[in-house]
Design an enzyme around this catalytic site. Structure first.
Site, PDB file in Angstrom:
ATOM      1  N   SER A   7      -2.071  -4.416   2.008  1.00 32.17           N
ATOM      2  CA  SER A   7      -2.899  -4.427   1.143  1.00 32.17           C
ATOM      3  C   SER A   7      -3.832  -4.516   1.672  1.00 32.17           C
ATOM      4  O   SER A   7      -3.785  -4.914   2.453  1.00 32.17           O
ATOM      5  CB  SER A   7      -1.877  -5.319   0.515  1.00 32.17           C
TER       6      SER A   7
ATOM      7  N   TYR B 215       1.955 -14.094   1.681  1.00 35.11           N
ATOM      8  CA  TYR B 215       1.640 -12.591   1.908  1.00 35.11           C
ATOM      9  C   TYR B 215       0.419 -11.885   2.609  1.00 35.11           C
ATOM     10  O   TYR B 215       0.613 -11.188   2.890  1.00 35.11           O
ATOM     11  CB  TYR B 215       0.790 -11.789   0.217  1.00 35.11           C
TER      12      TYR B 215
END
Length: 257
Positions: A149, A162
């Site tokens: 990401s 995350y």
């Protein structure tokens, strides 16, 4: 969509896609199948995988549903073994399974942290290790694509676990690429920005989502198909000399942060 011919063809190859029950994993499975690959569809829930199998086989593709908990080594070993028994040697892994927890850092519990990091980082490691061991033992090499990401590259608020997991996944990608190159195993990562899926569609359509969209230089959110070119490149033999890299697909968002 007919099987892709030419440099991006995956005809005759076997692939495993984790987190294939929805979102980007489901899209990736359909893409690889359309390019000619036989696809192992892996996730914790079997029901959506069975439906995806039907959809792929309706287009003359080959797919099998596989129950997988990426945080459980026994489940990983069983999944990979079954995939190879049914489809043949796995030459492509799309390491996509992942979860997120949105909370201010002060409110993230140890349980929250472990759930996200165990799935996104430890889980990706366990699956990559198992698949790569099979590749090395059989001597055929292959391609591992880790779904990272842009938040593994730049800061993001209220998603500390995350961010840590995706940053770790990018570092792991480079470490594995260096070590496994001797086995002709390529390891790369995709770093998507905000890609619209069923999971985030309502948020992206909200006022907060609109403010976010305006900060993206291309002035739109990504669509799953925006990842197709990069994903097919890394999965196919066209990327035979590409390893240890991260391809960012985010509409230039990260370069402005």
């Amino acid at each position: 969509m007919s099987a892709t011919a030419g440099p991006f063809s995956l005809e005759g190859k076997a692939a495993l896609v984790t987190g294939a029950s929805s979102g980007l994993g489901r899209h990736a499975a359909l893409l690889l199948s359309a390019a000619g690959a036989k696809v192992g569809l892996a996730a914790r829930r079997l029901e959506p995988l069975v439906e995806l199998e039907r959809q792929i086989e309706a287009k003359d593709g080959r797919a099998i549903p596989l129950r997988l908990d990426v945080t459980d080594p026994a489940s990983v070993a069983d999944c990979v073994s079954t995939a190879e028994t049914e489809l043949g040697p796995i030459s492509i892994l799309i390491n996509n399974a992942g979860v997120a927890e949105t909370k201010p850092a002060f409110e993230v519990s140890e349980e929250d942290w472990d759930r996200v990091v165990d799935t996104n980082l430890k889980g990706a490691w366990l699956v990559a290790q198992e698949v790569a061991q099979h590749m090395a033992n059989l001597g055929h090499g292959g391609s591992i694509v880790n779904m990272a990401s842009v938040l593994g590259l730049v800061a993001g608020q209220q998603v500390p676990a995350y961010v840590a997991s995706k940053g770790g996944l990018i570092a792991l990608t480079k470490a594995l690429a260096a070590e496994w190159a001797r086995h002709d195993i390529r390891v790369n990562a995709l770093a998507p920005g905000y890609i619209e899926t069923d999971i985030n569609r309502d948020f992206l359509a909200s006022e907060a989502g609109e403010r976010l969209r305006k900060r993206i230089p291309l002035r739109r959110f990504g669509r799953p198909e925006d990842l197709d070119g990069a994903l097919l490149l890394l999965a196919s033999d066209s990327a035979r000399y590409i390893s240890g890299t991260v391809i960012v697909v985010d509409g230039a968002q990260s370069v402005t942060l």
